[in-house]
Design an enzyme around this catalytic site. Structure first.
Site, PDB file in Angstrom:
ATOM      1  N   ARG A 178      38.961  41.638  48.011  1.00  0.00           N
ATOM      2  CA  ARG A 178      38.106  40.449  48.073  1.00  0.00           C
ATOM      3  C   ARG A 178      36.709  40.799  47.580  1.00  0.00           C
ATOM      4  NH1 ARG A 178      41.268  37.052  47.647  1.00  0.00           N
ATOM      5  NH2 ARG A 178      42.649  36.291  49.254  1.00  0.00           N
ATOM      6  N   GLU A 221      33.301  33.593  41.748  1.00  0.00           N
ATOM      7  CA  GLU A 221      34.367  33.516  40.749  1.00  0.00           C
ATOM      8  C   GLU A 221      34.436  32.090  40.220  1.00  0.00           C
ATOM      9  OE1 GLU A 221      37.908  35.061  42.613  1.00  0.00           O
ATOM     10  OE2 GLU A 221      36.997  36.998  42.980  1.00  0.00           O
ATOM     11  N   HIS A 272      40.258  38.250  38.721  1.00  0.00           N
ATOM     12  CA  HIS A 272      41.081  37.947  39.903  1.00  0.00           C
ATOM     13  C   HIS A 272      42.550  37.717  39.516  1.00  0.00           C
ATOM     14  CE1 HIS A 272      40.785  36.455  44.305  1.00  0.00           C
ATOM     15  NE2 HIS A 272      41.966  36.982  44.068  1.00  0.00           N
TER      16      HIS A 272
END
Ligand code: 9EZ
Length: 527
Positions: free
Chosen positions: A233, A262, A282
């Protein structure tokens, strides 16, 4: 019966969509809605299925009239305002295990890419260069891999990196030593993992205790040739400090799949200029297999909830399933919670301590406690459910706790509720016999009466004739008594009876004044 409607507001893999469509519920697929558009249609739906694209804000939740469940195909629920959903009694469900192998494999890929400078060499070749010495890497063989968070992903990374003959050490406050031993990870302190790893990989959730867990002081403890990967994370590693550590050569390199923002903020983009940072946007869960798995899993679980109320992988509901034996105690807990409220009346309830006795002790009782809160709230807010009852009760200042006692006097199983309002400390006790809910204790009194429908209790100084007065007054109103039970304690007595209809307040007051009793109460247990 009206069918539940399902809205899918992000692209969902085919097999998952098929399961939803075959469920018999109408399904609308509308990816790419704006917040306003979502707000304007969400009122029609009972179920919302999303991935990471849809932002389920408090505005969306405010507009959701009958929404019962938000299903996230994936793990992170940062795109859902979970407290707002919880307050409204909407179940939030995710698919925590479907991504594990993909995340683990991506972590391994990032460690290898980092060790051998693959992305930088690739980029250089695309510029038409042929530079070999610039991209000399390091071997993994014999190096120390430090795993922070040795859970399901961390464990799978360990199993795989063992094949590269790495020495594995790990830090995880929740992992039993035997489990660590079985996957070949030596558990040690966080400090030792940080200071002795050649490669480090992070697999913890983002929590207040893990945010910025790796910052400048930790980078300074690391070996100068250490390399670190974060596929967990964004925010666990402090990004400004990472920039400093990479820029000043405090460590050798890093591989990052996850970010604080993000997509990246302008400020974060400075990290991309570094020649020793491997980056992906990601992609940890981005495999065909994982996307199919999360879609199938969320579709199956959402349909199970809509059809049968079965809860799997809830973010915001008590865990535990009810067996046939526990089921009647659910209604008992709810009625007892309601009785507590009706006894307390307008006084604020400060504390409700629930003890599960006898055969109930050791069972999954959190759900029973939620039902007690539902019962308590029934006359206050009306419709609470297992998702919002405990948080709402808490917000009203009621401290609800649960405990258990393997010993249960007189009955095989019992629920005891002790409750405090102002300076009053009282308790009630109930059980289930032959499927019937019974109230068997109130303060120091023991008796036995079915707990249902319309009831009256009279708390009085024991004297002959009181039962007559009560019977007379109800008779005059043409109210039939079903059952009656009297308990005695010292010079006090408590009479409990069931009535064929609600006993009006003026009759209650008349009985109280004729007896000279401080406490006569009419109770009503609605279905
Ligand atoms: C692991 C953790 C925190 C951690 C915290 C929680 C599952 N899990 N793991 C390593 N809730 C710090 C270091």
């Amino acid at each position: 019966m009206k069918l539940s409607k399902i809205l899918v507001s992000d692209p969902l893999s085919g097999e998952g969509l098929e399961i939803l469509k075959n469920s018999g519920f109408p399904v609308d697929v509308k990816p790419g809605l704006s917040e306003d558009e979502l707000c304007s249609i969400i009122g029609d739906y009972d179920c919302l299925i999303i991935r990471s694209g849809t932002k389920v804000t408090s505005r969306v939740i405010d507009s959701a009239g009958k929404l019962r469940i938000i299903g996230r195909a994936g793990v992170g629920v940062d795109n859902i305002d979970v407290p707002a959903a919880t307050a409204k009694g909407i179940l939030v469900m995710n698919t925590p295990s479907a991504n594990i192998l993909s995340a683990a494999e991506h972590s391994c890929a990032m460690l290898l890419a980092l060790a051998r400078n693959i992305p930088f060499a690739h980029e250089s070749m695309h510029k038409g260069e042929w530079k070999r010495s610039k991209f000399t890497g390091v071997e993994l063989n014999g190096k120390v891999l430090g795993i922070i968070g040795v859970g399901r992903v961390g464990g799978e990374v360990a199993k795989r990196m063992k094949a590269f003959n790495m020495t594995m050490i790990g830090y995880d406050p929740y992992l039993p030593k035997e489990v660590a031993d079985s996957i070949g990870v030596r558990l040690t302190t966080l400090e030792e993992v940080i200071s002795s790893s050649d490669f480090m990989t992070i697999h913890t959730p983002l929590l207040p205790e893990t945010r910025n867990m790796i910052s400048l002081p930790q980078f300074r403890m690391m070996k100068p040739n250490a390399r670190i990967a974060n596929v967990a994370r964004g925010g666990i590693v402090n990004e400004d400090d990472l920039y400093t550590a990479l820029k000043e050569g405090i460590i050798a390199g890093a591989a990052f799949d996850v970010w604080c923002n993000e997509p990246l903020s302008e400020d974060e983009k400075k990290l991309l200029e570094l020649g020793n940072l491997v980056t992906t946007p990601h992609l940890g869960a981005s495999t065909a297999e994982a996307q199919e798995r999360v879609a199938v899993e969320i579709a199956e679980h959402a349909v199970m909830y809509l059809k049968d109320g079965i809860i799997s992988n809830a973010i915001n509901a008590p865990r535990g399933k009810l067996d046939a034996e526990t089921e009647p105690f659910v209604i008992l807990a709810e009625r007892m919670g309601s009785m507590v409220q009706q006894t307390v009346g307008n006084h604020p309830l400060n504390k409700l301590e629930i003890t599960y006795c006898g055969n109930l002790s050791g069972n999954a009782t959190k759900l029973l406690t939620a039902y007690a809160a539902i019962g308590y709230l029934k006359n206050i807010i009306g419709t609470a459910n297992t998702i919002n009852a405990l948080p709402i009760a808490k917000s009203k200042g009621v401290d609800i706790t649960e405990g258990s006692n393997p010993v249960s006097e007189d009955y095989a199983s019992a629920i005891e509720m002790r409750f405090t309002y102002g300076s009053e400390k009282r308790s009630i006790r109930g059980t289930v016999i032959g499927g019937q809910m019974r109230l068997v204790g109130f303060d120091s009194f023991s008796f036995d009466i079915p707990l249902f429908g319309n009831m009256v209790y009279v708390n009085y100084d024991d004297a002959p004739g009181v039962i007559g007065i009560v019977g007379n007054n109800l008779g005059k109103e043409n109210i039939n008594i079903g059952q009656m039970s009297v308990g005695r304690s010292g010079r006090k007595a408590l009479m409990f009876l069931t009535a064929d209809r609600t006993v009006p307040q003026e009759v209650v007051s008349r009985i109280a004044s004729e007896i000279g009793s401080a406490e006569v109460r009419s109770l009503c247990f609605k279905e």
